[in-house]
Design an enzyme around this catalytic site. Structure first.
Site, PDB file in Angstrom:
ATOM      1  N   LYS A  46      36.170  37.445  17.139  1.00  0.00           N
ATOM      2  CA  LYS A  46      36.002  38.832  17.450  1.00  0.00           C
ATOM      3  C   LYS A  46      34.388  38.609  17.608  1.00  0.00           C
ATOM      4  O   LYS A  46      33.751  38.274  16.744  1.00  0.00           O
ATOM      5  CB  LYS A  46      36.358  39.816  16.446  1.00  0.00           C
ATOM      6  CG  LYS A  46      35.906  41.494  16.831  1.00  0.00           C
ATOM      7  CD  LYS A  46      36.499  42.354  15.745  1.00  0.00           C
ATOM      8  CE  LYS A  46      36.739  42.094  14.359  1.00  0.00           C
ATOM      9  NZ  LYS A  46      37.152  43.224  13.503  1.00  0.00           N
ATOM     10  N   CYS A  56      29.595  45.788  30.005  1.00  0.00           N
ATOM     11  CA  CYS A  56      30.308  44.947  31.287  1.00  0.00           C
ATOM     12  C   CYS A  56      30.674  43.456  30.769  1.00  0.00           C
ATOM     13  O   CYS A  56      31.539  42.726  31.370  1.00  0.00           O
ATOM     14  CB  CYS A  56      29.624  44.832  32.523  1.00  0.00           C
ATOM     15  SG  CYS A  56      28.225  43.565  32.359  1.00  0.00           S
TER      16      CYS A  56
HETATM   17 FE1  FES Z   1      26.519  44.852  31.093  1.00  0.00          FE
HETATM   18 FE2  FES Z   1      24.375  46.221  32.132  1.00  0.00          FE
HETATM   19  S1  FES Z   1      26.254  46.903  31.220  1.00  0.00           S
HETATM   20  S2  FES Z   1      24.494  43.850  31.959  1.00  0.00           S
END
Ligand code: FES
Length: 74
Positions: free
Chosen positions: A23, A40
């Site tokens: 994790k 992301c």
């Molecule tokens: Fe992952 Fe910006 S949100 S690089």
């Protein structure tokens, strides 16, 4: 959606960060200023955003972006 339940092996989000760990959890301390956290899972400076989400969104039409945390001034 909240009721989404991926099947085994499907829906994997993290393809880069600490893949050997069971994790990935991070702790950041801050008493002032602002931090921009990656959501992301593609940042080269994870858990902080390095702007890679812009390339990702342009390439695939996604709309992900960072979490920006600020300390409330008193
Ligand atoms: Fe992952 Fe910006 S949100 S690089």
């Amino acid at each position: 959606a909240a009721d989404y339940v991926p099947k085994e092996g499907e829906g994997k989000i993290n393809l880069l960060i600490d893949l050997e760990s069971p994790k990935v959890a991070n702790m950041e301390e801050m008493s002032s200023g602002k931090k921009v956290f990656c959501r992301c899972w593609l940042s080269g400076t994870f858990p902080l955003c390095d702007g890679t989400h812009v390339k990702h969104n342009a390439a695939c039409g996604d709309n992900v972006g960072p979490l920006i945390v600020t300390v409330k001034s008193e």
